[in-house]
Design a protein around this motif. Structure first.
Motif, short mmCIF file in Angstrom:
data_model
loop_
_atom_site.label_atom_id
_atom_site.label_comp_id
_atom_site.label_asym_id
_atom_site.label_seq_id
_atom_site.Cartn_x
_atom_site.Cartn_y
_atom_site.Cartn_z
N ALA A 1 46.05 36.14 45.17
CA ALA A 1 44.70 36.02 43.81
C ALA A 1 44.31 37.46 43.85
O ALA A 1 43.79 38.25 44.62
CB ALA A 1 43.62 34.92 43.91
N GLU A 2 43.82 37.92 42.58
CA GLU A 2 43.02 38.96 42.93
C GLU A 2 42.26 39.68 43.78
O GLU A 2 40.67 38.47 43.60
CB GLU A 2 42.46 39.41 41.14
N THR A 3 41.42 40.53 43.77
CA THR A 3 40.58 40.84 44.18
C THR A 3 39.44 41.82 43.06
O THR A 3 38.47 41.77 44.06
CB THR A 3 40.76 41.87 45.50
N LYS A 4 39.56 42.27 42.34
CA LYS A 4 39.09 42.86 41.54
C LYS A 4 39.12 44.63 42.01
O LYS A 4 37.50 44.87 41.20
CB LYS A 4 37.83 42.11 41.43
N ARG B 1 49.63 41.75 43.13
CA ARG B 1 50.75 41.28 42.31
C ARG B 1 49.48 41.13 40.96
O ARG B 1 49.74 41.74 40.40
CB ARG B 1 51.91 41.13 42.33
N ALA B 2 49.15 40.41 41.20
CA ALA B 2 47.71 40.09 39.90
C ALA B 2 47.05 41.14 39.59
O ALA B 2 46.37 41.68 38.06
CB ALA B 2 46.62 38.90 40.44
N ASP B 3 46.19 42.39 40.85
CA ASP B 3 45.93 43.67 40.29
C ASP B 3 46.14 44.56 39.53
O ASP B 3 46.60 44.98 38.50
CB ASP B 3 44.95 43.69 41.63
N VAL B 4 48.09 44.66 40.44
CA VAL B 4 48.67 45.58 39.49
C VAL B 4 48.40 45.47 37.59
O VAL B 4 48.50 46.06 37.34
CB VAL B 4 49.98 45.45 40.14
#
Length: 276
Positions: A212-215, A231-234
């Motif tokens: 999950a995103e870390t932001k 990958r979610a943050d990318v």
């Protein structure tokens, strides 16, 4: 295709497109509520219909979700019936069956879009077209089709280790990845050298993690930046970069300072690139 011919064709298309008939395509429409949200957030307000290459999995699939949340319509080109069914079920997505290694398929899918994001990768193309790599040939098809069709906004997602970021990669890691990095770098060079009138951005992520995103992830102009990133943050950074005027003709690495990385042995920190 000869880059000069691409530029000439793009100029001719700009004249012809004013008289071209509207293509009839079965599209899931974006709701007015999402369009309003898009305008408030400032994301996608210039790019209402975005082509995503590599949209069936990985970073590309997450980019699709981010674009939909921002209010954009999305067009994807995917190889399997399963991927077509999954993506077509999403409101705002037009999923077209085809192969990114087929230039005509890419050009047809990209027609009518006003921006393109490509995260194609994975090495040799499983025998689809001799010994060509999708990391170069597929990405090159997207870049070339964008030039032909006059789609001037393109984001290319490659990897740290390409071009000016080669020295950031530990030698042992680079040795393993050198072939795929060389193919991605070829695609970067086509974009940089021949598409000088295009508003392009190259995003080079570090080591990819599926969580999950870390932001906390950042884009940076530091060519020695190294580390991991989810990958979610990318995907989040790519969609932010799409509508950022500051990213025009920029090559940016993407890393997450909050994630410990064996590749970043000296604890290097990098200055975050200002998107706004």
């Amino acid at each position: 295709m000869n880059p000069i011919r691409v530029l000439l064709a793009a100029a001719g298309l700009a004249i012809a497109s004013a008289f071209a008939p509207t293509a009839f395509v079965n599209i899931n429409r974006v709701s007015p509520q999402r369009t309003a949200l898009c305008m408030v957030q400032g994301q996608g307000d210039s790019y209402k219909k975005v082509f995503v290459a590599g949209g069936s999995k990985g970073v590309g699939r997450l980019v699709v979700d981010k674009l939909l949340s921002a209010g954009s319509e999305v067009v994807t080109l995917v190889r399997s019936d399963e991927a077509v069914g999954e993506l077509s079920a999403l409101d705002g997505v037009t999923a077209i069956k085809g192969d990114a290694m087929d230039y005509k398929a890419v050009e047809g899918a990209l027609y009518g879009c006003d921006a393109a994001i490509t995260s194609l990768g994975g090495g040799p193309n499983d025998g689809r077209d001799g010994d060509k790599w999708v990391d170069y040939a597929g990405n090159n098809n997207v870049i070339e089709a964008a030039g032909i069709l006059g789609v001037t906004r393109v984001i290319l997602v490659t990897s740290i280790g390409c071009g000016s970021s080669k020295e950031a990669t530990p030698p042992s890691v680079y040795e393993i990845l050198k072939d795929v990095l060389a193919q991605k770098e070829k695609a970067e060079n086509v974009l940089i050298k021949y598409y000088t009138n295009m508003n392009w951005t190259i995003v080079r992520p570090g080591g990819l993690v599926s969580e999950a995103e870390t932001k906390n992830a950042i884009l940076t102009e530091d060519t020695m930046a190294i580390g991991s990133i989810h990958r979610a943050d990318v995907a989040d950074l790519v969609v932010q970069a799409l509508s950022s005027k500051n990213t025009e003709k920029k090559i940016l690495s993407a890393v997450d300072p909050s994630i410990a990385s064996a590749a970043n042995t000296d604890g290097r920190t990098s200055e975050a690139f200002a998107l706004a």
